[in-house]
Design a protein around this motif. Structure first.
Motif, PDB file in Angstrom:
ATOM      1  N   PHE A 153     -39.868-107.203  51.278  1.00  0.00           N
ATOM      2  CA  PHE A 153     -40.356-107.015  49.917  1.00  0.00           C
ATOM      3  C   PHE A 153     -41.616-107.822  49.640  1.00  0.00           C
ATOM      4  CE2 PHE A 153     -35.651-106.690  49.702  1.00  0.00           C
ATOM      5  CZ  PHE A 153     -35.595-105.316  49.526  1.00  0.00           C
ATOM      6  N   GLY A 154     -42.079-108.581  50.657  1.00  0.00           N
ATOM      7  CA  GLY A 154     -43.209-109.480  50.465  1.00  0.00           C
ATOM      8  C   GLY A 154     -44.427-108.827  49.855  1.00  0.00           C
TER       9      GLY A 154
ATOM     10  N   ILE B 133     -30.159-120.402  58.968  1.00  0.00           N
ATOM     11  CA  ILE B 133     -30.253-118.947  59.106  1.00  0.00           C
ATOM     12  C   ILE B 133     -30.201-118.303  57.718  1.00  0.00           C
ATOM     13  CG2 ILE B 133     -29.279-116.899  60.240  1.00  0.00           C
ATOM     14  CD1 ILE B 133     -29.822-118.872  62.336  1.00  0.00           C
ATOM     15  N   SER B 134     -29.303-118.836  56.882  1.00  0.00           N
ATOM     16  CA  SER B 134     -29.206-118.304  55.525  1.00  0.00           C
ATOM     17  C   SER B 134     -30.557-118.372  54.829  1.00  0.00           C
ATOM     18  CB  SER B 134     -28.182-119.101  54.705  1.00  0.00           C
ATOM     19  OG  SER B 134     -26.977-119.224  55.406  1.00  0.00           O
ATOM     20  N   GLY B 135     -31.271-119.479  55.011  1.00  0.00           N
ATOM     21  CA  GLY B 135     -32.598-119.616  54.423  1.00  0.00           C
ATOM     22  C   GLY B 135     -33.571-118.620  55.022  1.00  0.00           C
ATOM     23  N   LEU B 136     -33.501-118.486  56.324  1.00  0.00           N
ATOM     24  CA  LEU B 136     -34.421-117.574  57.015  1.00  0.00           C
ATOM     25  C   LEU B 136     -34.256-116.130  56.551  1.00  0.00           C
ATOM     26  CD1 LEU B 136     -34.553-118.830  60.698  1.00  0.00           C
ATOM     27  CD2 LEU B 136     -36.459-118.539  59.109  1.00  0.00           C
ATOM     28  N   ILE B 137     -33.014-115.755  56.232  1.00  0.00           N
ATOM     29  CA  ILE B 137     -32.765-114.398  55.730  1.00  0.00           C
ATOM     30  C   ILE B 137     -33.687-114.114  54.548  1.00  0.00           C
ATOM     31  CG2 ILE B 137     -31.088-112.916  54.553  1.00  0.00           C
ATOM     32  CD1 ILE B 137     -28.893-114.455  56.114  1.00  0.00           C
ATOM     33  N   PHE B 138     -33.808-115.115  53.659  1.00  0.00           N
ATOM     34  CA  PHE B 138     -34.625-114.901  52.458  1.00  0.00           C
ATOM     35  C   PHE B 138     -36.121-114.911  52.791  1.00  0.00           C
ATOM     36  CE2 PHE B 138     -30.553-116.157  50.753  1.00  0.00           C
ATOM     37  CZ  PHE B 138     -30.368-115.181  49.795  1.00  0.00           C
ATOM     38  N   VAL B 139     -36.479-115.705  53.805  1.00  0.00           N
ATOM     39  CA  VAL B 139     -37.878-115.663  54.243  1.00  0.00           C
ATOM     40  C   VAL B 139     -38.203-114.268  54.766  1.00  0.00           C
ATOM     41  CG1 VAL B 139     -39.542-116.555  55.903  1.00  0.00           C
ATOM     42  CG2 VAL B 139     -37.957-118.124  54.745  1.00  0.00           C
ATOM     43  N   LEU B 140     -37.259-113.698  55.550  1.00  0.00           N
ATOM     44  CA  LEU B 140     -37.483-112.362  56.112  1.00  0.00           C
ATOM     45  C   LEU B 140     -37.531-111.302  55.015  1.00  0.00           C
ATOM     46  CD1 LEU B 140     -35.212-112.502  59.275  1.00  0.00           C
ATOM     47  CD2 LEU B 140     -37.716-112.533  59.166  1.00  0.00           C
ATOM     48  N   LEU B 141     -36.795-111.528  53.946  1.00  0.00           N
ATOM     49  CA  LEU B 141     -36.773-110.543  52.863  1.00  0.00           C
ATOM     50  C   LEU B 141     -37.990-110.670  51.956  1.00  0.00           C
ATOM     51  CD1 LEU B 141     -33.057-110.468  51.635  1.00  0.00           C
ATOM     52  CD2 LEU B 141     -34.341-108.604  52.670  1.00  0.00           C
ATOM     53  N   PHE B 142     -38.280-111.914  51.550  1.00  0.00           N
ATOM     54  CA  PHE B 142     -39.272-112.097  50.491  1.00  0.00           C
ATOM     55  C   PHE B 142     -40.569-112.741  50.963  1.00  0.00           C
ATOM     56  CE2 PHE B 142     -35.092-112.496  48.268  1.00  0.00           C
ATOM     57  CZ  PHE B 142     -35.121-111.240  47.693  1.00  0.00           C
TER      58      PHE B 142
ATOM     59  N   ASP C 132     -45.970-109.604  46.205  1.00  0.00           N
ATOM     60  CA  ASP C 132     -47.321-110.144  46.150  1.00  0.00           C
ATOM     61  C   ASP C 132     -48.184-109.336  45.191  1.00  0.00           C
ATOM     62  OD1 ASP C 132     -48.299-112.413  47.235  1.00  0.00           O
ATOM     63  OD2 ASP C 132     -49.601-111.360  48.681  1.00  0.00           O
ATOM     64  N   ALA C 133     -48.072-107.994  45.339  1.00  0.00           N
ATOM     65  CA  ALA C 133     -48.866-107.098  44.506  1.00  0.00           C
ATOM     66  C   ALA C 133     -48.535-107.273  43.030  1.00  0.00           C
ATOM     67  CB  ALA C 133     -48.627-105.637  44.920  1.00  0.00           C
ATOM     68  N   HIS C 134     -47.279-107.606  42.726  1.00  0.00           N
ATOM     69  CA  HIS C 134     -46.883-107.758  41.328  1.00  0.00           C
ATOM     70  C   HIS C 134     -46.895-109.206  40.875  1.00  0.00           C
ATOM     71  CE1 HIS C 134     -45.516-103.705  42.272  1.00  0.00           C
ATOM     72  NE2 HIS C 134     -45.591-103.466  40.957  1.00  0.00           N
ATOM     73  N   ASP C 135     -47.401-110.090  41.750  1.00  0.00           N
ATOM     74  CA  ASP C 135     -47.545-111.498  41.404  1.00  0.00           C
ATOM     75  C   ASP C 135     -46.203-112.155  41.044  1.00  0.00           C
ATOM     76  OD1 ASP C 135     -49.130-113.693  41.324  1.00  0.00           O
ATOM     77  OD2 ASP C 135     -49.526-113.545  39.168  1.00  0.00           O
ATOM     78  N   ILE C 136     -45.152-111.768  41.802  1.00  0.00           N
ATOM     79  CA  ILE C 136     -43.850-112.409  41.596  1.00  0.00           C
ATOM     80  C   ILE C 136     -43.619-113.380  42.750  1.00  0.00           C
ATOM     81  CG2 ILE C 136     -41.361-112.032  41.360  1.00  0.00           C
ATOM     82  CD1 ILE C 136     -42.080-109.151  40.467  1.00  0.00           C
ATOM     83  N   HIS C 137     -43.290-114.622  42.425  1.00  0.00           N
ATOM     84  CA  HIS C 137     -43.091-115.621  43.473  1.00  0.00           C
ATOM     85  C   HIS C 137     -41.620-115.957  43.611  1.00  0.00           C
ATOM     86  CE1 HIS C 137     -47.386-116.093  43.678  1.00  0.00           C
ATOM     87  NE2 HIS C 137     -47.396-116.143  42.356  1.00  0.00           N
ATOM     88  N   ILE C 138     -41.085-115.660  44.773  1.00  0.00           N
ATOM     89  CA  ILE C 138     -39.677-115.990  45.019  1.00  0.00           C
ATOM     90  C   ILE C 138     -39.607-117.105  46.049  1.00  0.00           C
ATOM     91  CG2 ILE C 138     -37.530-115.131  46.028  1.00  0.00           C
ATOM     92  CD1 ILE C 138     -37.951-112.565  44.534  1.00  0.00           C
ATOM     93  N   LEU C 139     -40.268-116.877  47.180  1.00  0.00           N
ATOM     94  CA  LEU C 139     -40.283-117.882  48.233  1.00  0.00           C
ATOM     95  C   LEU C 139     -41.188-119.045  47.816  1.00  0.00           C
ATOM     96  CD1 LEU C 139     -38.600-117.387  50.646  1.00  0.00           C
ATOM     97  CD2 LEU C 139     -40.654-116.854  51.956  1.00  0.00           C
TER      98      LEU C 139
END
Lengths: 285, 346
Positions: A137-138, A122-131, A142-149
């Motif tokens: 913030f996806g 779930i902790s991992g999924l939180i970040f998927v839902l965010l980023f 994406d628009a700024h070409d920043i890769h987090i996930l």
């Protein structure tokens, strides 16, 4: 937390008239030892024997191949970023909780425990839902070409989230029992805020702090669930050691899987030794 | 004047009024005790003088300088905590040097001053020990030395001997008076132990419920209590509720008291100390008849509980030798008189 729970005082010799019958004592000890054998020692032995089953050469090759090295590097990098950050966070949280009165203090204490209460997946999924691409913030990322996930930042974030309770949880009881007397004494003697912190507060909690850091580090290196969700399993790029072990195992490459696993197990043993030493020093004070 | 306190008040966030409109002054070089029961606000008063609590109202003037707005580090006071508050990870020497280092003293100066203090508090040979390796009495000596090191204008001690056992406490009480005579630093200490206050201090402030009840020498406090609280808090005491029957005369059972300033019919409470009760075996003037119902051995004195036909027995303290020589045993019939008392309106 664990320091208090796991601490075993020296068992005092009890008079014969007060102790349990011999068979009770022996069977209790036997149960504990057998349990330990089956669930800890045997698996540990299997890891090392499987890893070395095809000889040293294969063992060395499996841990020095580029993908394994990349996984080791990523694991160490993740720990090197998340542990210091959690050290700072843990100190700040423990400090504010034990030294100040403020509204929402109990909520903060409860929130610190959240990563322990929530499943790592779930902790991992939180970040998927965010980023994630469809996350909050996806699109902006994406628009700024920043890769987090599916990249290193995501892995580091997930690891920080999963490991942040350790330092704070260790420090809160230590700071509570130390109280504020020594700090007040320092202030009256003319110390400024930073002098008080570095000369009085920090030294008086240093063993508790180190203990928390060791536990935090152990978890940071071994975390699987949360990291697995955010990593994307890109070989040579976003695989940490635990993820690498899983991939090798799923590919029936047992020797290599166990070789990398043995390295993780070795790190755990080192951590355990460090922990035992710190615990020993911690309770001397 | 070393310490001057004007109209100091402090209410805690939970509504507890710890200190209410307290004013007093302390001569330079004096040794004063704040005496009061727990919760009387005495520690809060001390902590406000040190800068560890912020008063709601009032002024603190230390050696002529307005100090109310200064932080703890700027006030140059020494503070000794009940539980020592020594730095556990530092040696005795490092503890004592801490205040000097914070005030940027030179290395050589620090070394000399610490040596001087270690000698003053008689801790030679223990310089390299950690607080955990010292006895309670030694720890408190280190704490006193640490607070004196930066040469404070004022020394404040918060129940300094409260955590020590009786024997060590007596030793340290004697020691702190000697130390004060030598160092001549203005000292204010807080205690709930009246014997401690009386034997150490030249002046006592009695506090109750955040207010000063009386200020005076130990003798004044003991012999001339200004308020009912002081009368019953300081020293042991008998009290009886009496009423005024004619101008300047109150009675309680068989006892008569000459009081003035009351109206006929008014109720008064009479306090008299067990050592102000005299007991004889033959009747003398102004005495009443009674019977000893209990004797309690208390070392140099013997406590007698005497039934004089009132609802409560009278407590009398007699020197052991006198009591034994006079044959005062339980069941014995005696005559009781009072040599001194204080009356307060009810």
């Amino acid at each position: 937390m664990m320091a208090a729970a796991l601490r075993v005082a020296e068992t005092p010799e009890r008079p014969k008239s007060l102790t349990e019958p011999r068979w009770v004592r022996w069977s209790l000890t036997a149960v504990a030892l057998v349990f330990l054998m089956v669930f800890l020692l045997v698996p540990l032995a299997v890891v090392f024997s499987e890893a070395l089953s095809k000889g040293w050469r294969v063992y060395l090759a499996s841990i020095t191949e580029p993908e394994a090295l990349s996984a080791i590097r990523l694991t160490l990098l993740t720990a090197a970023i998340s542990v210091p950050l959690n050290l700072i966070f843990g100190l700040a949280a423990a400090w504010s909780i034990t030294k100040f009165q403020f509204p929402g203090k109990n909520i903060l204490i409860t929130l610190i425990d959240l990563p322990f209460a929530v499943s790592p997946v779930i902790s991992g999924l939180i970040f998927v839902l965010l980023f994630g691409a469809r996350g909050w913030f996806g699109p902006w990322l994406d628009a700024h070409d920043i890769h987090i996930l599916f990249a290193v930042p995501g892995i580091v974030l997930a690891t920080i989230f999963v490991t942040f309770p350790f330092v704070a949880r260790e420090l809160i009881p230590v700071m509570q029992s130390t109280g504020t007397d020594q700090e007040e004494a320092a202030l009256v003697l003319g110390a400024g805020g930073w002098q008080m912190f570095f000369r009085v507060t920090l030294p008086s909690v240093k063993w508790g702090l180190l203990y928390g850091v060791i536990l935090c580090n152990a978890r940071a290196m071994g975390e699987f669930g949360a990291v697995s969700v955010v990593s994307g399993h890109i070989r040579g790029l976003t695989n940490t050691m635990p993820l690498h072990v899983e991939i090798l195992y799923n590919e029936y490459n047992f020797t290599a899987a166990f070789a990398v696993a043995s390295l993780l197990a070795f790190l755990a043993l080192v951590t355990l030794a460090a922990k035992a030493y710190v615990e020993h020093r911690f309770h001397e004070h | 004047m070393s310490i001057e306190i004007r109209h100091l008040s402090k209410t805690f966030p939970n509504g507890f009024r710890a200190v209410e409109d307290v004013s007093f002054q302390m001569e330079t070089g004096s040794l004063v005790a704040v005496l009061g029961p727990s919760g009387s606000g005495k520690s809060t008063l001390l902590r406000m003088i040190a800068g560890l609590e912020i008063p709601d109202r009032g002024d603190i003037i230390l050696t002529g300088r307005e100090a109310t707005v200064l932080s703890a580090r700027e006030r140059n006071v020494g503070f000794v905590f009940q539980h020592y508050a020594l730095f556990k990870h530092m040696t005795v020497r490092e503890n004592i040097a801490f205040g000097l280092e914070m005030r940027k003293a030179g290395k050589e100066e620090i070394r000399a001053r610490v040596d001087e203090l270690i000698e003053l508090v008689q801790l030679q040979g223990l310089e390299k020990r950690y607080p955990g390796q010292l006895s309670g009495g030694q720890r408190q000596r280190v704490a006193v030395a640490r607070s004196l090191a930066p040469r404070p204008q004022v020394l404040l001690l918060d129940e300094p001997f409260g955590a020590l056992d009786a024997k060590v406490r007596e030793e340290l009480q004697e020691w702190i008076t000697e130390l004060h005579d030598k160092s001549q630093v203005t000292t204010l200490f807080v205690t709930h132990d009246q014997h401690e206050a009386m034997s150490i201090a030249s002046d006592i402030l009695v506090m109750n419920k955040g207010k000063i009840e009386q200020e005076g020498t130990p003798l004044q406090i003991f012999d001339y209590p200004a308020t009912e609280f002081v009368a019953q808090f300081v020293g042991e005491t008998n009290y009886v509720d009496s009423h005024v029957v004619e101008p300047e005369l109150a009675v309680w059972g068989p006892f008569k008291y000459s009081v003035n300033g009351y109206n006929v019919g008014q109720k008064v409470r009479i306090y008299f100390r067990p050592n102000d009760v005299y007991v004889t075996s033959r009747e003398e003037s102004l005495q009443v008849k009674g019977k000893i119902i209990k004797t309690r051995f208390q070392g140099p004195i013997i406590e007698l509980l005497i039934d004089v036909g009132a609802e409560k027995p009278v407590v009398a303290h007699l020197p052991k030798g006198l009591s034994i020589a006079s044959g005062f045993v339980e069941g014995r019939q005696v005559f009781v008189g009072i040599t001194g008392f204080h009356s307060f309106p009810l």
